[in-house]
Design an enzyme around this catalytic site. Structure first.
Site, mmCIF file in Angstrom:
data_model
loop_
_atom_site.group_PDB
_atom_site.id
_atom_site.type_symbol
_atom_site.label_atom_id
_atom_site.label_comp_id
_atom_site.label_asym_id
_atom_site.label_seq_id
_atom_site.Cartn_x
_atom_site.Cartn_y
_atom_site.Cartn_z
ATOM 1 N N LYS A 53 59.716 20.610 -15.228
ATOM 2 C CA LYS A 53 58.547 20.350 -16.079
ATOM 3 C C LYS A 53 58.017 21.660 -16.652
ATOM 4 C CE LYS A 53 57.349 16.224 -13.383
ATOM 5 N NZ LYS A 53 56.564 15.649 -12.279
ATOM 6 N N GLN A 97 52.148 17.185 -8.048
ATOM 7 C CA GLN A 97 53.375 16.482 -7.678
ATOM 8 C C GLN A 97 53.129 15.703 -6.387
ATOM 9 O OE1 GLN A 97 56.000 16.458 -9.691
ATOM 10 N NE2 GLN A 97 57.359 15.277 -8.386
ATOM 11 N N ASP A 120 49.216 12.985 -15.845
ATOM 12 C CA ASP A 120 50.059 11.973 -15.198
ATOM 13 C C ASP A 120 49.459 10.569 -15.346
ATOM 14 O OD1 ASP A 120 52.505 12.428 -13.941
ATOM 15 O OD2 ASP A 120 51.572 13.507 -12.272
HETATM 16 N N1 GUN Z 1 56.532 12.159 -7.923
HETATM 17 C C1 GUN Z 1 57.464 11.299 -8.353
HETATM 18 N N2 GUN Z 1 57.277 10.983 -9.655
HETATM 19 C C2 GUN Z 1 56.180 11.685 -10.033
HETATM 20 C C3 GUN Z 1 55.491 11.789 -11.272
HETATM 21 O O1 GUN Z 1 55.808 11.176 -12.283
HETATM 22 N N3 GUN Z 1 54.418 12.622 -11.258
HETATM 23 C C4 GUN Z 1 54.028 13.306 -10.144
HETATM 24 N N4 GUN Z 1 52.955 14.072 -10.234
HETATM 25 N N5 GUN Z 1 54.642 13.213 -9.000
HETATM 26 C C5 GUN Z 1 55.723 12.421 -8.949
#
Ligand code: GUN
Length: 283
Positions: A53, A97, A120
């Protein structure tokens, strides 16, 4: 039938080129989008997602930082960091995350992120906005799935099975599909004869994390198959769908890797751009 491949890497590349142009335009107006990703602990898969990311943001001209906190960080310390980022004007989007270590309450942390920086779309305020049809940050994997489905034609009136009811994927994507006038059935671990029922559906979105759950014989002829599964088996990423048999039956199918994954990251960038725009009064 041999299905058409929904190539997530290609679709993501085109989408990111469009975002990059918008980032450049915004920068000429004095706004630099910044994505800050928080990770607690050393889970290998999570670290790799976070780095992807971060790199993807920098590649399209955004600023990006990773805040890497040790596994034993207390809940208060995580909340303090979120507060600091909420109040830092140089940060447009915050992404924490998940999963978090067990001493940290995930709900408390997600609730602490300022809604206007919650790229998110996991905070309760933004989830509420999604379900009441207001402008908001839509969770990235569901948004990526919808972008892939745009390449298959209209969803109006289609029957869709969403397999898996998580807050991150299954539930929000069911809402987005409903918004497009599809008829959605949300299936889960307690659904009776779940796999046998899939034969009735024109679109199958599987977000379970169980390799080999669905194969070609379970699908309707011409079905559209979106495989959100990403399980590491023998150092390889595998989906929920047996690709080889499914591609003989489906009309469109996503590979794993290279299907939904690149679109998820793309939508993090999309939402970070929106955060920077909206906060600075641009539409
Ligand atoms: N863990 C698994 N998928 C995601 C996601 O899309 N965003 C975040 N922040 N954590 C994750």
């Amino acid at each position: 039938m041999t299905a058409e491949l929904l190539n997530g890497r290609e679709i993501a590349k085109d989408y990111r080129a469009g975002l990059q142009e918008e980032v450049e335009k915004l920068k000429t107006q004095g706004v630099v989008p910044n994505l800050t990703v928080v990770i607690v602990g050393n889970d290998g898969a999570s670290l790799s997602y976070v780095r992807s990311k971060n790199k993807a943001a920098e590649k399209i001209g955004m600023e990006s930082a990773i805040v890497h906190l040790p596994e034993e960080t207390s809940e208060d310390e995580v909340l303090q960091k979120i507060d600091e980022l909420n109040n830092d004007d140089s940060v447009s989007g915050i992404l924490v995350q998940v999963p978090l270590p067990e001493q940290v309450d995930e709900n408390k942390v997600l609730e602490a992120i300022a809604p206007h920086k919650d790229v998110d779309g996991f905070s309760p305020v933004n989830i509420g906005r999604l379900y009441t049809g207001q402008r908001t940050f839509v969770p990235c994997t569901p948004l990526g799935i919808m972008e892939l489905l745009k390449h298959t034609g209209s969803l109006e009136g289609k029957t869709v099975a969403v397999v898996g009811r998580s807050h991150i994927v299954g539930q929000p994507v069911a809402k987005l599909l409903t918004n497009e006038n599809a008829t959605v059935t949300l299936m889960h671990s307690r659904t009776k004869d779940m796999v046998a029922q899939l034969k009735n559906f024109e679109v199958v979105v599987s977000a379970v994390g169980k390799p080999g759950l669905i194969s070609g014989k379970d699908l309707k002829e011409g079905a559209i198959v979106i495989d959100v599964g990403n399980t590491v088996v023998d150092d390889k990423l595998v989906g929920d769908v047996d690709f080889e048999s499914a591609k003989e039956v489906a009309s469109y199918i996503t590979p794993v890797p290279g299907g939904v994954g690149p679109l998820t990251i793309t939508m993090v960038l999309n939402n970070t751009l929106l955060a920077a725009k909206w906060h600075n009064g641009f539409e």
